[in-house]
Design a protein around this motif. Structure first.
Motif, PDB file in Angstrom:
ATOM      1  N   LEU A   1       0.813  -1.209   0.000  1.00 12.25           N
ATOM      2  CA  LEU A   1       0.000   0.000   0.000  1.00 12.25           C
ATOM      3  C   LEU A   1       0.848   1.261   0.000  1.00 12.25           C
ATOM      4  CD1 LEU A   1      -2.790   1.303   0.133  1.00 12.25           C
ATOM      5  CD2 LEU A   1      -2.692   1.101   2.628  1.00 12.25           C
ATOM      6  N   ALA A   2       1.917   1.284   0.783  1.00 13.39           N
ATOM      7  CA  ALA A   2       2.755   2.483   0.865  1.00 13.39           C
ATOM      8  C   ALA A   2       3.367   2.814  -0.487  1.00 13.39           C
ATOM      9  CB  ALA A   2       3.837   2.290   1.921  1.00 13.39           C
ATOM     10  N   ALA A   3       3.842   1.772  -1.189  1.00 12.41           N
ATOM     11  CA  ALA A   3       4.469   2.002  -2.493  1.00 12.41           C
ATOM     12  C   ALA A   3       3.451   2.522  -3.505  1.00 12.41           C
ATOM     13  CB  ALA A   3       5.112   0.720  -2.997  1.00 12.41           C
ATOM     14  N   LEU A   4       2.276   1.879  -3.571  1.00  7.59           N
ATOM     15  CA  LEU A   4       1.269   2.311  -4.539  1.00  7.59           C
ATOM     16  C   LEU A   4       0.798   3.730  -4.248  1.00  7.59           C
ATOM     17  CD1 LEU A   4      -0.965  -0.879  -4.936  1.00  7.59           C
ATOM     18  CD2 LEU A   4       0.830  -0.067  -6.453  1.00  7.59           C
ATOM     19  N   ALA A   5       0.715   4.081  -2.981  1.00  3.01           N
ATOM     20  CA  ALA A   5       0.174   5.390  -2.608  1.00  3.01           C
ATOM     21  C   ALA A   5       1.174   6.521  -2.776  1.00  3.01           C
ATOM     22  CB  ALA A   5      -0.326   5.349  -1.171  1.00  3.01           C
ATOM     23  N   HIS A   6       2.477   6.216  -2.806  1.00  6.95           N
ATOM     24  CA  HIS A   6       3.452   7.303  -2.757  1.00  6.95           C
ATOM     25  C   HIS A   6       4.569   7.227  -3.812  1.00  6.95           C
ATOM     26  CE1 HIS A   6       1.574   8.557   0.960  1.00  6.95           C
ATOM     27  NE2 HIS A   6       1.745   7.346   1.471  1.00  6.95           N
ATOM     28  N   ASP A   7       4.935   6.057  -4.310  1.00  4.54           N
ATOM     29  CA  ASP A   7       6.084   5.958  -5.211  1.00  4.54           C
ATOM     30  C   ASP A   7       5.809   6.645  -6.544  1.00  4.54           C
ATOM     31  OD1 ASP A   7       7.309   4.554  -3.258  1.00  4.54           O
ATOM     32  OD2 ASP A   7       7.619   2.704  -4.401  1.00  4.54           O
TER      33      ASP A   7
END
Length: 381
Positions: A276-282
């Motif tokens: 989730l962190a990668a999809l939301a911010h990368d």
């Protein structure tokens, strides 16, 4: 003669609860432009014009507007009903429409009288075969065995070939069916009550070109037998399939060149995989922010409010699946064996590990469980 083969417009269909009228209008406008620019003589629409047997007023307006614009190009239209359509509703006032060159074929035996359109080489006969449900047509032919779609279309094609032998000239058949040799996706509704009813390609022997509908991806059964697919994506299973139509030319002797022509995709479909962190911010995912998105989350523990978090970046995220990247296979044992000689904290920890696909407790969670169980024990003492 130039013929544009299209099908499966599915006017009124939703995509994960979102209406598609606006996107389909963009595609159909482009189709009208294509007809005008390429000098198309006939537009052949092979069934499933509407997505529902009870189309909305907006769906009728979209169809009427598209047909009016096609008429303005000078092209003729030959359109048949599919398994999603109501033959009665689609065919309403078709007799009047035919006077303007918009031929809507929905009657169960209407194909026996072709629509004949002439060019400089002579007549071309268009045999529009609407979707024929065996249970609804067999009583019209008591001497025929009509239990399957193959048998019904076999009868129809025998009648077409007999008529063509008397008339002479070139011919095009429109049919809405599941022909052997192609794969369906998750959006094509079965066309018989008992399941998918395949129709062998040899059933369509004879005509110069066969324009098929029902399968949403383009497919070539033979040079003269093809599916155009739907003009709009209606499922993530179709994401990698191009959208467009076949531009078919008939010369003096029959089938000439066949060319695939792309149509625009108003909004791409993308399946994104990651935590989730990668999809939301990368930044790697910035290019997908305006797409229809189906997200596959690989976090070991299902995130809270995952969809809401994703939709802040991807407003058109419409599907979410939790598929942990790392899982451990729990030990095979009965519940009694797993809790035997274990303390309450160990039982709670084991249960949570089981329901979380083998992922154990963190130090914080272990301390929290011990604290809650301790407080419970003190309160009951």
């Amino acid at each position: 003669m130039k013929i544009l083969h299209t099908s499966d417009w599915h006017i009124g269909r939703t995509f994960h609860t979102h209406q598609t009228h606006d996107h389909l209008r963009v595609v159909l406008d482009a189709l009208v432009d294509l007809v005008r620019e390429r000098g198309v003589d006939v537009v052949a629409v092979a069934g499933d014009v509407f997505d529902s047997a009870t189309p909305s007023a907006d769906s009728y307006a979209l169809l009427s507007g598209t047909l009016a614009r096609l008429h303005a190009t000078g092209a003729r239209v030959v359109m048949t009903s599919g398994n999603h359509d109501s033959a009665t509703r689609l065919g309403f006032q078709s007799e009047w429409a035919g006077l303007a060159g918009i031929h809507v074929v929905t009657g169960f035996d209407q194909y026996r009288t072709p629509i004949t359109i002439d060019d400089e080489h002579g007549p071309v006969h268009f045999y529009g075969i609407p979707f024929l449900e065996p249970a609804l047509v067999r009583h019209h032919y008591p001497d025929e065995l009509l239990k399957t779609h193959e048998q019904v279309l076999g009868l129809a094609m025998r009648q077409v070939r007999a008529d063509l032998a008397e008339r002479g000239g070139r011919s095009v058949v429109l049919s809405h069916c599941f022909a052997a040799g192609v794969a369906a996706s998750d959006v094509e509704r079965d066309i018989s009550a008992g399941g998918i009813d395949l129709v062998p390609a040899e059933v369509f022997d004879g005509p110069d070109y066969v324009a098929l509908g029902h399968i949403h991806g383009r497919a070539r059964i033979a040079d003269r037998v093809r599916y155009s697919g739907a003009p709009l994506h209606y499922s993530f299973a179709e994401a990698d399939k191009p959208r467009g139509a076949w531009l078919v030319e008939l010369d003096a002797s029959g089938l000439g060149a066949v060319e695939w022509v792309d149509l625009p995709v108003p909004r791409r479909l993308s399946v994104l995989t990651g935590d989730l962190a990668a999809l939301a911010h990368d930044d790697d995912y910035a290019a997908f922010e305006n797409d229809w998105v189906a997200a596959v989350l690989t976090d070991q523990v299902r995130p809270l409010d995952g969809m809401r978090t994703l939709q802040k970046r991807f407003p058109h995220c419409v599907a979410l699946e939790h598929r942990p990247a790392v899982t451990e296979t729990p030990e095979i044992a009965t519940y009694a064996d797993r809790v035997k000689h274990k303390s309450d904290p160990e039982i709670v920890a084991g249960f949570l590990e089981f329901v979380r696909n083998g992922v154990g407790l963190s130090d914080f969670e272990r301390a929290l469980v011990a604290e809650v169980l301790g407080a419970t024990a003190a309160a009951s003492a």
